[in-house]
Design an enzyme around this catalytic site. Structure first.
Site, mmCIF file in Angstrom:
data_model
loop_
_atom_site.group_PDB
_atom_site.id
_atom_site.type_symbol
_atom_site.label_atom_id
_atom_site.label_comp_id
_atom_site.label_asym_id
_atom_site.label_seq_id
_atom_site.Cartn_x
_atom_site.Cartn_y
_atom_site.Cartn_z
ATOM 1 N N ASP A 25 0.915 -0.960 0.100
ATOM 2 C CA ASP A 25 0.234 0.036 -0.094
ATOM 3 C C ASP A 25 0.918 1.210 -0.365
ATOM 4 O OD1 ASP A 25 -2.184 1.877 0.395
ATOM 5 O OD2 ASP A 25 -2.989 0.855 2.124
ATOM 6 N N ASP A 84 -0.696 5.684 -7.119
ATOM 7 C CA ASP A 84 -1.637 4.924 -6.149
ATOM 8 C C ASP A 84 -1.108 3.134 -6.393
ATOM 9 O OD1 ASP A 84 -2.468 4.332 -3.214
ATOM 10 O OD2 ASP A 84 -4.258 4.013 -4.721
#
Length: 558
Positions: free
Chosen positions: A180, A405
């Site tokens: 992440d 991301d």
């Protein structure tokens, strides 16, 4: 070393915090965490220095890990009934978009938290309700781990698209962590648990590790930040962390350090190497609930002090395969850099000179540690789109801006960007827009996709659909004259109609009009589909992000 201990994120959490659906909040820790931490019995050591890791065992200082997408992990563990390529693509994509929407809520909640809610009624409410939340959690029995159906859960686990396998402790215990770039703290579920969700591997037991250390409140890594009134447990004075996520998931536990062991897949004369990173700061999760789809926890890779990448003190790169086109291939996640340009086993093992770099934006004090870059334009074929990107720049409120991301499946664009992009592609490719909400297309098109059309099958055995479709390349233009040229498979997704295989859609989501006055939401999120078959390097030391177009599947297999 200063550390942000508690994230204040939007409370989409079930039970107590449903009242707070539009704000990011800080949660106090519980006596249950303190009791669990006290059971560990490990003395504290200093964790203020940079994490040590033995680069002599790695390939020129680089460590390459196999980066597995969620469908691949499910299949490898026997949780998926059929391989992803044989499943219904519309449902796979619809599930991924649903997860991405949860992900966007989480990312925006971190922006709101950074903007500050210390004096808001919402913040005061959560402080007053912390004890009630603790009572609810303490009343819940510990969960029994079961692997059945975890990673194949349809829309669960916002942000959990890619995973790596690591080992924690001495002797090492295997963990499966979601990668992440939008989160700072790494954490795993720990025994004894007050509440633990179901995970695939055995839960990490700190009592079995000689290298585990829990921090107390006097440790310099445990200090008050961002208006959080208390980050220490009320029982034995141990330090605690808390994190909540946009899909309603959350984790609380002990702030600790441990040895993280990585098995590098970069080939060498002695085969794969095990590289140990010592005294890595992480969260030992005691109260964990939500949609974590069977992983052991999370590997935080944003720019924050707590980030695993920051603690390693090196750059990192990844290379994402086209997971729908080559579902059985493995991507790569590399820490450090090598001097070779063609590592056999690591797609992301490239020298700095191989990349075209754009600067990371300095977000200190006004935005989370996301990987913000300056998107200055978009070109479709030879047409420069008439978009004012200055209106989408990172603003003093911490909103706006463009981020790269890892946890968002598909790119989210504000309406001011999406509509000109849609119009240019349809016009240049001479395509007719279908009404996605009307039959028969409504039964085939995944929810969240708006721009869909029919592409005729290739009339030549020597040309692919991408060559004959007329779909122009889309070039994302970043500051520093850096172009990221998206080809057919970065721009279009499909086919969604079984049999004819002609129904495709734009691989972008329209996130709606950009809010005015200046938004407190991220303006542009560049997701997985657009990053596929690019080497992407996050050079933390030089505050820059690099791009290099490649065939990630071929490079990883080479």
């Amino acid at each position: 070393m200063g550390v942000t201990v508690i994230y204040k994120t939007r409370c989409w959490i079930a039970t107590v915090f449903l009242f707070l659906t539009t704000f990011c909040l800080s949660l106090s820790t519980s006596d249950a965490v303190a009791a669990a931490a006290a059971a560990e019995g490990h003395s504290e050591k200093s964790a203020s220095k940079k994490t040590d890791w033995d680069q002599s065992k790695s390939h020129h200082g680089a460590v390459s890990l196999k980066l597995m997408h969620r469908e691949q992990v499910a299949l490898a563990l026997g949780l998926a009934v059929v391989p992803p390529a044989q499943q219904q693509l519309p449902q796979l994509v619809a599930n991924a978009i649903a997860r991405s929407k949860s992900r966007v809520r989480y990312l925006n909640s971190r922006v709101v938290a950074k903007f500050g809610l210390k004096n808001s009624h919402a913040y005061q409410f959560v402080v007053a309700q912390a004890s009630a939340a603790t009572s609810l959690i303490n009343a819940a029995p510990p969960a029994v781990a079961s692997a059945s159906g975890l990673l194949s859960s349809p829309a669960s686990g916002g942000g959990q698209e890619y995973f790596v396998s690591l080992k924690l402790g001495n002797p090492p215990q295997e963990v499966l962590l979601a990668v992440d770039t939008g989160s700072e703290i790494s954490w795993v579920q720990c025994t004894p648990c007050v509440v633990c969700y179901n995970q695939i591997l055995p839960i990490y037991d700190p009592n079995k590790s000689s290298s585990y250390t829990v921090f107390d409140c006097n440790n310099k890594n445990c200090h008050i930040t961002d208006g959080v009134s208390n980050v220490c447990s009320q029982g034995d004075g141990t330090c605690a962390y808390a994190a909540t996520y946009g899909d309603g998931s959350d984790t609380w536990g002990s702030l600790s350090s441990e040895t993280f062991t990585m098995e590098s897949s970069i080939s060498s004369s002695s085969g794969s190497a095990f590289v140990a990173a010592q005294e890595v700061i992480f969260g030992c999760g005691r109260l964990n609930q939500g949609l974590f789809v069977g992983s052991s926890g999370l590997l935080g890779l944003d720019r924050g002090t707590f980030s695993f990448a920051t603690q390693m003190g090196v750059s990192f790169s990844y290379c994402m395969i086209d997971r729908m086109k080559t579902p059985n291939a493995t991507s790569a996640l590399v820490f450090g850099s090598s001097t070779s340009s063609g590592s056999a086993a690591a797609a992301a093992d490239q020298p700095a000179s191989a990349f075209a770099y754009t600067s990371m934006l300095n977000t200190a004090g006004k935005a989370p540690g996301f990987y913000y870059v300056s998107l200055v334009g978009i070109r479709v074929g030879k047409q420069q789109l008439p978009i004012d990107f200055s209106a989408m720049e990172l603003n003093p409120n911490g909103g706006g801006g463009t981020i790269i991301d890892s946890g968002t499946y598909i790119s989210f664009l504000p309406e001011q960007v999406y509509l000109p992009l849609q119009d240019a592609i349809l016009k240049q490719a001479k395509l007719e827009l279908l009404v996605a909400a009307a039959p028969p297309w409504s039964d085939l098109i995944p929810g969240g996709l708006q721009t869909c059309f029919l592409l005729p099958k290739s009339s030549s055995h020597h040309k692919s659909i991408s060559e004959e479709s007329g779909i122009p390349p889309v070039i994302l233009q970043f500051e520093g004259n850096v172009d990221m040229e998206l080809d057919f498979h970065n721009v279009i997704i499909g086919p969604f109609d079984p049999g004819t295989n002609e129904l495709y859609c734009l691989a972008f989501v329209n996130s709606g009009p950009l809010q005015q006055p200046p938004s407190i939401c991220v303006a542009v999120i560049i997701g997985n589909v657009q990053q596929q078959n690019f080497l992407i390097n996050f050079d933390l030391s030089n505050s820059r992000v690099g791009f290099k177009k490649t065939d990630c599947a071929t490079a990883a297999a080479g």
